[in-house]
Structures are given as structure tokens and as C-alpha cells.
Design an enzyme around this catalytic site. Structure first.
Site, PDB file in Angstrom:
ATOM      1  N   TYR A 169       0.829  -1.196   0.000  1.00  0.00           N
ATOM      2  CA  TYR A 169       0.000   0.000   0.000  1.00  0.00           C
ATOM      3  C   TYR A 169       0.868   1.252   0.000  1.00  0.00           C
ATOM      4  O   TYR A 169       0.609   2.205  -0.739  1.00  0.00           O
ATOM      5  CB  TYR A 169      -0.908  -0.040   1.229  1.00  0.00           C
ATOM      6  CG  TYR A 169      -1.836   1.127   1.394  1.00  0.00           C
ATOM      7  CD1 TYR A 169      -2.975   1.271   0.603  1.00  0.00           C
ATOM      8  CD2 TYR A 169      -1.600   2.090   2.377  1.00  0.00           C
ATOM      9  CE1 TYR A 169      -3.839   2.329   0.775  1.00  0.00           C
ATOM     10  CE2 TYR A 169      -2.461   3.154   2.554  1.00  0.00           C
ATOM     11  CZ  TYR A 169      -3.579   3.277   1.756  1.00  0.00           C
ATOM     12  OH  TYR A 169      -4.432   4.337   1.932  1.00  0.00           O
ATOM     13  N   LYS A 173       0.918   4.161  -2.895  1.00  0.00           N
ATOM     14  CA  LYS A 173       0.586   5.545  -2.572  1.00  0.00           C
ATOM     15  C   LYS A 173       1.764   6.488  -2.815  1.00  0.00           C
ATOM     16  O   LYS A 173       1.572   7.648  -3.167  1.00  0.00           O
ATOM     17  CB  LYS A 173       0.105   5.638  -1.122  1.00  0.00           C
ATOM     18  CG  LYS A 173      -1.262   5.000  -0.887  1.00  0.00           C
ATOM     19  CD  LYS A 173      -2.336   5.600  -1.787  1.00  0.00           C
ATOM     20  CE  LYS A 173      -3.733   5.182  -1.401  1.00  0.00           C
ATOM     21  NZ  LYS A 173      -4.772   5.740  -2.307  1.00  0.00           N
ATOM     22  N   THR A 203     -12.682   4.816   8.211  1.00  0.00           N
ATOM     23  CA  THR A 203     -13.378   4.158   7.103  1.00  0.00           C
ATOM     24  C   THR A 203     -13.257   2.646   7.242  1.00  0.00           C
ATOM     25  O   THR A 203     -12.608   2.144   8.167  1.00  0.00           O
ATOM     26  CB  THR A 203     -12.780   4.569   5.740  1.00  0.00           C
ATOM     27  OG1 THR A 203     -11.456   4.013   5.636  1.00  0.00           O
ATOM     28  CG2 THR A 203     -12.716   6.082   5.568  1.00  0.00           C
TER      29      THR A 203
END
Length: 291
Positions: A169, A173, A203
């Protein structure tokens, strides 16, 4: 008049969380919105898309929106999504690249298919819509119809400072931040600004991975996106902005630091002492999240 009256936007991954908040805020500010959501679980498995529900929310606010179920990392589907905005609303002014999911693992536990999936949805899922939108804006400019276009990408503190357990990740990013800088430089001549945000929010992606009790809400990020999407923001490009609740931070990124020039090829034995001097003179790097 509201900030985005008459402007046409695509928001990817807009069925839930931060993307949904962006789509609603853009609509509140007057934009017509293509609400994209492929409909996947946190693990990337296909499920029913919530995009239609967000369209109904926008319509209840008095706005205009249409659902889109494209896989944004599929080159042809991304092209069709851009074309849908043009065919439905008459053009495209704003692209908010937000879609993504996580498969967090420590580096030595990461499987090849997990790496491929995360890099695909985040990095290629930013590239494909941006490539097709950029081609449209270039053509519009060459035909004398230059639009004041805006791109807002989604990076992360994981990509900027790094995050333990998120090698894949973080790499994706970080790539998005680099893509933002280059796209801003290349597309500026066509009237396009390209910026990125590094949002902090509670989230589906953060719940279970962190203690989210004190985290900001998805909606806290969207006013920054709405402003960056406006005509007013035409002088801001190539920037990465971290948002954490009521705090916004302009990320500085890689810059040239202390240097030495030997005036010739370095001898191997000379490198260590010279590099240690440079490290001593330079700023300490920020610690990786979770370190």
C-alpha cells in the site's frame, strides 16, 4: 452561485467512505457527478456496488448524478467512464481518483497476488482514468476549447512517510504522489492542475487496522477536494496535502539536501565518510508510522 456550478466531475470509489463524501460535497457545490464504484470488499472481492444509492442521495439534494460501475484499473473501462461523463453531461472538468482497497501484510508475509492486486487498483487505477481524461483535455485545448480542468489524486501518509505492515500500500501511494508531480508538469499547458491529498479518516480501510476512536470523519476531507476542484484553485498544482480533521498540512516531499562533489569518480573508500557527513548535516527523516 456555488463554487462548482456547471462543472462536471468523476469520483472513483465513491460508493462509500471518503469517495462518497467527496461526491456529495462536489454535488452540494454545484457539480454534476459521475459516481463510480466497482463494488468490492476490503479484500478486493466483487460485491454489489453502492453507487446507485449515492446517486439517489445527490438527487435528493437537488443535484445531478449518474452511476458508473467501471473497474478503474481496466484501461478500456476507464476510457468508457470518461466518455460517459462527456456523453451524459457534455464534458469533464474534474477527476477525483479515490478508489482503492488494502491487503495489509508485513513484507515477508506478502504474497505475489496481494502485491499485484493492491498495486493494480491504486496505481493503475489512478493512471488509467487520468490518462484518458488527460487525452480528452489535451484535445479540447488543441481545438480551442481549453477547460479549467482539475485532478485530485489520493495518496496517503503511508506513501509519504511509510507504514509498518503496509509495504504494498505504501509503495502504491508513494507512486501516486510521484505520478501527481509529473502529471502536473505535463498537463499544465492544457489548463489542467493535478494535486493529491493524503486523507485521514475513519473508514472500512482503517477500522480493524488502527484505533479509529479519535480519527477524523470521511467528510472532513471533502471541502479541501471541492476547493482544489474549483476554477479558483487554478494556481495550485503539483502539491500533496495531508488532511487530518481540521488540520491541513502541505507535504514537502523529496528535496535536494546537502551534497558533496568530488569532481571525479568517487573511490569506494571515500564514500562512507562523505555520506556520513551528509547525513549529519541533513534533517532526520520522519519515522515510519508504527515504527
Amino acid at each position: 452561485m456555488t463554487l462548482l456550478d456547471g462543472r462536471i466531475a468523476i469520483v472513483t470509489g465513491a460508493g462509500r467512505g471518503i469517495g462518497r463524501a467527496h461526491a456529495l460535497e462536489l454535488a452540494r457545490q454545484g457539480a454534476k457527478v459521475v459516481v463510480n464504484d466497482f463494488g468490492v470488499s476490503l479484500a478486493g472481492e466483487k460485491e454489489e456496488s453502492p453507487a446507485d444509492a449515492v446517486v439517489k442521495e445527490i438527487e435528493a439534494l437537488g443535484g445531478e448524478a449518474v452511476a458508473n460501475g467501471a473497474d478503474v484499473a481496466d484501461f478500456e473501462q476507464a476510457a468508457a467512464m470518461v466518455q460517459q461523463a462527456i456523453d451524459t453531461f457534455g464534458g469533464l472538468d474534474i477527476l477525483v481518483n479515490n478508489a482503492g482497497f488494502v491487503r495489509d501484510r508485513m513484507l515477508v508475509n506478502t504474497a505475489e497476488d496481494e502485491w499485484d492486486a493492491v498495486i493494480r487498483v491504486h496505481l493503475k487505477g489512478h493512471f488509467a482514468p487520468l490518462r484518458h481524461a488527460g487525452a480528452y483535455w489535451r484535445n479540447e485545448s488543441k481545438e480551442g476549447r481549453q477547460r479549467e480542468a482539475r485532478v485530485i489524486n489520493t495518496s496517503s501518509g503511508a506513501g509519504l512517510q511509510g507504514s509498518i505492515g503496509q509495504t504494498t500500500y505504501s509503495a502504491a501511494k508513494a507512486g501516486i504522489a510521484g505520478m501527481t508531480l509529473v502529471a502536473a508538469a505535463e498537463l499544465g499547458r492544457y489548463g489542467v492542475t493535478v494535486n493529491a491529498i493524503a486523507p485521514v479518516a475513519k473508514t472500512r480501510m482503517t477500522e480493524g487496522a488502527f484505533d479509529t476512536s479519535g480519527m477524523a470523519e470521511p467528510e472532513d476531507n471533502s471541502p479541501v477536494v471541492a476547493w482544489l476542484a474549483s476554477v479558483e484553485a487554478g494556481d495550485v498544482t503539483g502539491r500533496v496535502i495531508e488532511i487530518d480533521g481540521g488540520q491541513i498540512c502541505l507535504e514537502q516531499g523529496w528535496t535536494h539536501g546537502p551534497k558533496r562533489d568530488a569532481g571525479r569518480r568517487w573511490e569506494t573508500a571515500e564514500v562512507g565518510p562523505a555520506l556520513r557527513e551528509l547525513i549529519a548535516e541533513g534533517a532526520d527523516p520522519e519515522p515510519v508510522y508504527g515504527a
